[in-house]
Write a protein that holds these residues in place. Structure first.
Motif, PDB file in Angstrom:
ATOM      1  N   UNK A   1       0.838  -1.207   0.000  1.00  0.00           N
ATOM      2  CA  UNK A   1       0.000   0.000   0.000  1.00  0.00           C
ATOM      3  C   UNK A   1       0.874   1.258   0.000  1.00  0.00           C
ATOM      4  N   UNK A   2       1.895   1.247   0.842  1.00  0.00           N
ATOM      5  CA  UNK A   2       2.795   2.397   0.944  1.00  0.00           C
ATOM      6  C   UNK A   2       3.570   2.613  -0.359  1.00  0.00           C
ATOM      7  N   UNK A   3       3.988   1.522  -0.992  1.00  0.00           N
ATOM      8  CA  UNK A   3       4.747   1.613  -2.239  1.00  0.00           C
ATOM      9  C   UNK A   3       3.894   2.196  -3.360  1.00  0.00           C
ATOM     10  N   UNK A   4       2.628   1.811  -3.417  1.00  0.00           N
ATOM     11  CA  UNK A   4       1.729   2.371  -4.431  1.00  0.00           C
ATOM     12  C   UNK A   4       1.626   3.887  -4.286  1.00  0.00           C
ATOM     13  N   UNK A   5       1.478   4.377  -3.054  1.00  0.00           N
ATOM     14  CA  UNK A   5       1.384   5.816  -2.820  1.00  0.00           C
ATOM     15  C   UNK A   5       2.687   6.517  -3.216  1.00  0.00           C
ATOM     16  N   UNK A   6       3.811   5.959  -2.765  1.00  0.00           N
ATOM     17  CA  UNK A   6       5.102   6.571  -3.064  1.00  0.00           C
ATOM     18  C   UNK A   6       5.352   6.601  -4.570  1.00  0.00           C
ATOM     19  N   UNK A   7       5.027   5.527  -5.265  1.00  0.00           N
ATOM     20  CA  UNK A   7       5.206   5.506  -6.718  1.00  0.00           C
ATOM     21  C   UNK A   7       4.315   6.533  -7.401  1.00  0.00           C
ATOM     22  N   UNK A   8       3.118   6.729  -6.886  1.00  0.00           N
ATOM     23  CA  UNK A   8       2.212   7.743  -7.427  1.00  0.00           C
ATOM     24  C   UNK A   8       2.813   9.143  -7.261  1.00  0.00           C
ATOM     25  N   UNK A   9       3.380   9.402  -6.096  1.00  0.00           N
ATOM     26  CA  UNK A   9       4.007  10.706  -5.856  1.00  0.00           C
ATOM     27  C   UNK A   9       5.252  10.867  -6.726  1.00  0.00           C
ATOM     28  N   UNK A  10       6.044   9.805  -6.850  1.00  0.00           N
ATOM     29  CA  UNK A  10       7.228   9.873  -7.727  1.00  0.00           C
ATOM     30  C   UNK A  10       6.832  10.212  -9.155  1.00  0.00           C
ATOM     31  N   UNK A  11       5.718   9.646  -9.620  1.00  0.00           N
ATOM     32  CA  UNK A  11       5.237   9.913 -10.978  1.00  0.00           C
ATOM     33  C   UNK A  11       4.898  11.398 -11.146  1.00  0.00           C
ATOM     34  N   UNK A  12       4.358  12.021 -10.107  1.00  0.00           N
ATOM     35  CA  UNK A  12       4.054  13.456 -10.162  1.00  0.00           C
ATOM     36  C   UNK A  12       5.328  14.281 -10.360  1.00  0.00           C
TER      37      UNK A  12
END
Length: 182
Positions: free
Chosen positions: A168-179
């Protein structure tokens, strides 16, 4: 009650984290680390900085195998469990942290647990705080601050809230990295 503004929270968290990592790396010049994490209790405004080394993990793993009969799967989860890392919450022992963060922590906690704050509003705010912590991590990575420490090959970073799993945490972090990459 109005939610505390995220922009100054993010900026202060980044500034204090830079100072904390700089101090930590100066205090541990010969130790090599496999990971860094921000262990969050976001609803309480608590952000704990963490490092761990393979040597420290091996000690913890040995103890957990003996005391709790940990399996290989248990050990894999243990490796990313910030609460069991040797240097979990190292920033809390640094005088600048409380002086610079206390008011922010208190404001976040007051809002999150205020009787007039609806549960949905508090949950949405906590998610915004977690995204804020992820932005801080990405900014730390891009700043080069981790190069002040010895990093093992495959050095990893993560941001996790309490009661949250790594996926769950990795999905959020990857989403922020994409931004950041847009």
């Amino acid at each position: 009650m109005k939610a505390p503004d995220l922009a100054p929270i993010e900026e202060q968290l980044f500034t204090l984290s830079m100072a904390s990592i700089r101090q930590f790396s100066d205090e541990h010049p010969d130790e090599s680390f496999y990971g860094f994490g921000i262990d969050c209790m976001a609803d309480s405004g608590i952000f704990l900085l963490c490092f761990n080394s393979e040597a420290a993990f091996a000690e913890t793993a040995k103890e957990y195998i003996e005391r709790f009969q940990y399996s290989a799967a248990d050990l894999a989860a243990l490796k990313t469990n910030f609460g069991d890392w040797k240097y979990q919450d190292f920033n809390q022992d640094q005088p600048h942290w409380e002086a610079g963060w206390g008011a922010y922590r208190d404001a976040i906690e007051a809002y999150s647990f205020a009787d007039e704050t609806e549960i949905e509003e508090a949950n949405a705010y906590v998610e915004q705080l977690m995204r804020c912590a992820c932005r801080v991590l990405v900014r730390l990575e891009r700043s080069g601050i981790f190069e002040r420490t010895k990093m093992d090959p495959g050095f990893t970073t993560a941001v996790m809230d309490h009661d949250e799993d790594l996926q769950e945490a990795t999905l959020r972090l990857n989403s922020v990295r994409a931004e950041f990459n847009d």
